[in-house]
Design a protein around this motif. Sequence first.
Motif, short mmCIF file in Angstrom:
data_model
loop_
_atom_site.label_atom_id
_atom_site.label_comp_id
_atom_site.label_asym_id
_atom_site.label_seq_id
_atom_site.Cartn_x
_atom_site.Cartn_y
_atom_site.Cartn_z
N THR A 83 -9.06 29.01 1.40
CA THR A 83 -7.93 28.15 1.07
C THR A 83 -6.78 28.39 2.04
O THR A 83 -6.32 29.53 2.19
CB THR A 83 -7.47 28.40 -0.37
N LYS B 109 -15.34 29.35 0.40
CA LYS B 109 -14.95 30.36 -0.57
C LYS B 109 -13.47 30.21 -0.89
O LYS B 109 -12.72 29.67 -0.08
CB LYS B 109 -15.21 31.75 0.02
N PRO B 110 -13.04 30.72 -2.04
CA PRO B 110 -11.61 30.62 -2.37
C PRO B 110 -10.71 31.22 -1.27
O PRO B 110 -9.61 30.72 -1.04
CB PRO B 110 -11.52 31.40 -3.67
N ASN C 259 -20.43 26.46 2.73
CA ASN C 259 -20.34 27.57 1.77
C ASN C 259 -18.90 28.08 1.65
O ASN C 259 -18.63 29.28 1.80
CB ASN C 259 -21.27 28.71 2.20
N ALA D 295 -19.01 24.45 -1.54
CA ALA D 295 -19.02 23.11 -0.96
C ALA D 295 -18.84 23.16 0.56
O ALA D 295 -18.56 24.22 1.13
CB ALA D 295 -17.93 22.26 -1.60
N VAL E 193 -9.95 25.60 -1.99
CA VAL E 193 -11.27 25.91 -2.54
C VAL E 193 -11.05 26.58 -3.89
O VAL E 193 -10.56 27.71 -3.97
CB VAL E 193 -12.08 26.83 -1.62
N SER E 194 -11.40 25.85 -4.93
CA SER E 194 -11.12 26.35 -6.28
C SER E 194 -12.08 25.71 -7.28
O SER E 194 -12.44 24.54 -7.14
CB SER E 194 -9.69 26.03 -6.67
N SER E 195 -12.44 26.49 -8.28
CA SER E 195 -13.29 25.96 -9.35
C SER E 195 -12.44 25.46 -10.50
O SER E 195 -12.98 24.95 -11.50
CB SER E 195 -14.27 27.03 -9.83
N GLN F 126 -14.91 22.67 -4.56
CA GLN F 126 -15.36 23.83 -5.32
C GLN F 126 -16.00 24.86 -4.39
O GLN F 126 -16.48 24.51 -3.31
CB GLN F 126 -16.36 23.39 -6.38
N PRO F 127 -16.03 26.10 -4.81
CA PRO F 127 -16.73 27.12 -4.01
C PRO F 127 -18.17 26.70 -3.74
O PRO F 127 -18.84 26.14 -4.60
CB PRO F 127 -16.67 28.35 -4.91
#
Length: 126
Positions: free
Chosen positions: A91, A87-88, A85, A16, A124-126, A13-14
């Motif tokens: 990815t 971020k998407p 930290n 992480a 990286v995704s929620s 997740q963002p």
Amino acid sequence: QVQLVESGGDLVQPGASLRLSCQFTGGTFKNYIMGWFRQAPGKNREFVATTSWTGGRKQHQDSVRGRFTISRDNAKNSVHLQMNNLKPDDTAVYYCAARETTRTSDWDTSAFYTHWGQGTRVIVSS
């Protein structure tokens, strides 16, 4: 024959953290400049970070500086990328790269490197 094997990629997740590793075999590791690159879907491969032979000199791409840290362990023939930290936009498939050299420039270009790993995927995704 130099071989590079990456590990540590995952779906997170963002915000992480992840630690990527690259195991080097088949050469004298301390003679090699090591780098990390990444390639996002539909984009060109881009420089992430690089480290000198002893780890005394490091360079990070502007977008990851302060969040990512490259390090190497010459006793274990490995290089790592600590990513915090996330971020998407981080990815991508992350690649380890190496070159045996005494050159002190162009470490941030993909053309500089002669050996590449197969990559490890970071999502990286929620």
